[in-house]
Design a protein around this motif. Structure first.
Motif, mmCIF file in Angstrom:
data_model
loop_
_atom_site.group_PDB
_atom_site.id
_atom_site.type_symbol
_atom_site.label_atom_id
_atom_site.label_comp_id
_atom_site.label_asym_id
_atom_site.label_seq_id
_atom_site.Cartn_x
_atom_site.Cartn_y
_atom_site.Cartn_z
ATOM 1 N N GLY A 234 1.028 -1.255 -0.026
ATOM 2 C CA GLY A 234 -0.049 0.064 -0.014
ATOM 3 C C GLY A 234 0.736 1.124 0.252
ATOM 4 N N LEU B 51 0.158 -5.831 3.399
ATOM 5 C CA LEU B 51 -0.222 -4.761 4.035
ATOM 6 C C LEU B 51 0.269 -4.631 5.593
ATOM 7 C CD1 LEU B 51 -3.648 -3.939 2.334
ATOM 8 C CD2 LEU B 51 -1.553 -2.745 1.863
ATOM 9 N N ASP B 52 1.009 -3.562 6.003
ATOM 10 C CA ASP B 52 1.290 -3.691 7.337
ATOM 11 C C ASP B 52 0.023 -3.232 8.200
ATOM 12 O OD1 ASP B 52 3.880 -4.265 7.125
ATOM 13 O OD2 ASP B 52 4.300 -2.073 6.428
ATOM 14 N N GLU B 53 0.026 -3.323 9.523
ATOM 15 C CA GLU B 53 -1.301 -3.051 10.347
ATOM 16 C C GLU B 53 -1.702 -1.719 10.335
ATOM 17 O OE1 GLU B 53 -3.523 -5.199 11.511
ATOM 18 O OE2 GLU B 53 -2.130 -6.722 10.542
ATOM 19 N N GLU C 204 -1.102 0.337 7.741
ATOM 20 C CA GLU C 204 -1.604 0.497 6.487
ATOM 21 C C GLU C 204 -3.224 0.353 6.438
ATOM 22 O OE1 GLU C 204 1.641 0.532 3.140
ATOM 23 O OE2 GLU C 204 1.578 -1.472 4.335
ATOM 24 N N LYS C 205 -3.340 -0.862 6.956
ATOM 25 C CA LYS C 205 -4.659 -1.449 6.904
ATOM 26 C C LYS C 205 -5.727 -0.493 7.818
ATOM 27 C CE LYS C 205 -3.642 -6.309 7.054
ATOM 28 N NZ LYS C 205 -3.494 -7.418 7.942
ATOM 29 N N GLU C 206 -5.325 0.135 8.844
ATOM 30 C CA GLU C 206 -5.885 1.141 9.632
ATOM 31 C C GLU C 206 -6.249 2.400 8.686
ATOM 32 O OE1 GLU C 206 -3.970 1.740 13.485
ATOM 33 O OE2 GLU C 206 -4.279 -0.195 13.893
ATOM 34 N N ILE D 93 -6.329 2.906 5.605
ATOM 35 C CA ILE D 93 -7.150 2.355 4.582
ATOM 36 C C ILE D 93 -8.587 2.337 5.028
ATOM 37 C CG2 ILE D 93 -7.896 0.678 2.967
ATOM 38 C CD1 ILE D 93 -4.944 -0.204 2.716
ATOM 39 N N PHE D 94 -8.770 1.869 6.019
ATOM 40 C CA PHE D 94 -10.149 1.864 6.725
ATOM 41 C C PHE D 94 -10.909 3.161 7.450
ATOM 42 C CE2 PHE D 94 -12.924 1.195 10.440
ATOM 43 C CZ PHE D 94 -13.898 0.468 9.978
ATOM 44 N N THR E 203 -7.698 -6.020 -3.617
ATOM 45 C CA THR E 203 -6.728 -6.937 -3.241
ATOM 46 C C THR E 203 -6.514 -8.063 -4.062
ATOM 47 O OG1 THR E 203 -8.078 -8.305 -1.859
ATOM 48 C CG2 THR E 203 -7.086 -6.441 -0.727
#
Length: 310
Positions: free
Chosen positions: A126, A178-180, A182-184, A186-187, A195
């Motif tokens: 990401g 994706l690192d954590e 990055e996930k946060e 994105i959300f 994906t």
């Protein structure tokens, strides 16, 4: 009147620690980029490479989480100006990396000309980390976050106001690592991501149709393609390979659909690492993908409006 492409090399490897990606632009040129584009009918102006300062031998405590920050900043300023000048000359900016931190400069230069810039981010990653969330401190994993306005001011404010791109104007395609943090992000920001799981389920034609429709409101679209978006079997010479990526055919189909839609105004191809490659296979793949983006097809070539008017 021929359509014009300006090739800009940015051989920067400062955004990560693995050496060799600084030779990526040369490898792509060696694979016949200019000749193939001229064969498609383009007027190609290769201006050579942006100057890249040597990497830091030592990191101070502040910059350990932002490795080579001054050098990345300075290089991206030079790249931003080169991209800005390319757009001013009515040329299609085609940037060759280098690692993905160069996107900070590319998008900064484009932001001078587009108030509602769209970005298609083909990548296994990401690149939405910040110094606080990055596990490595490598800026190539922060470039999209920086362009959204998250990160160190010397990067987010580079070459003018920020953000360079809006969250609703981004589509990430091919993500599978994706690192954590990055996930946060994105959300929290509602960033559009396809994906590999979604690509497998939906199919690339539908993914690209939805991408094109999603970005229809923008005033220009930039394609930022990291070769590690492809599966390593098709692109072995990349800095951070991740198995389970896009196939050769899926990648070509995506770029062929973008060419047919005629919506991409600039592009960059990054992370080719000849040291890790097999007989320049990844650079050759990059050239073939660029040809698809620029309209290579088995169909008869259309007559362009500029030619009709002249």
């Amino acid at each position: 009147m021929k359509r014009k492409i300006r090739v800009i090399g940015c051989p920067m490897d400062l955004g990560q620690t693995r050496r060799g990606v600084d030779m990526g632009a040369s490898a792509i040129r060696y694979a016949g980029l200019v000749e193939e584009l001229e064969h498609l009918g383009y007027e190609v102006n290769d201006i050579g490479d942006i100057y890249v300062a040597p990497r830091s031998k030592d990191q101070d405590g502040v910059n350990e989480k932002l490795k080579n920050l001054p050098q990345v900043h300075n290089t991206c300023v030079l790249l931003a100006e080169a991209v800005n000048q390319a757009v001013q000359s009515n040329s299609f900016p085609l940037v060759l990396g280098g690692d993905h931190s160069i996107a900070i400069g590319t998008l900064a230069g484009l932001a001078r000309h587009y108030s509602n810039l769209g970005v298609i981010w083909f990548d296994a990653h990401g690149d939405l980390n910040t110094a606080e969330t990055s596990p490595s401190g490598n800026i190539h994993g922060m470039s999209l976050a920086v362009s959204l306005g998250y990160g160190h001011p010397s990067l987010t404010e580079l070459y003018g106001a920020y953000p360079k791109v809006k969250k609703e104007n981004i589509v990430i395609i091919g993500a599978r690592s994706l690192d954590e943090g990055e996930k946060e992000l994105i959300f929290e920001q509602g960033i559009k991501v396809f994906t590999m799981q979604e690509i497998d389920r939906m199919g690339m034609p539908r993914v690209m149709e939805e991408t094109i429709a999603y970005l229809a409101h923008t005033d220009g679209i930039h394609l930022s393609l990291d070769l590690d978006g492809l599966d390593p079997s098709h692109a072995p010479g990349v800095g951070t390979p991740v198995i389970g990526g896009l196939t050769y055919r899926e990648s070509h189909l995506a770029l062929e659909m973008l060419a047919e839609a005629n919506i991409v105004k600039s592009a960059e191809f990054v992370e080719v690492n000849p040291i890790l490659d097999e007989r320049n296979k990844t650079a050759i793949t990059a050239v073939e993908l660029i040809q698809s983006l620029m309209g290579k097809s088995l169909k008869p070539q259309p007559v362009f409006a500029e030619q009709v008017n002249n």
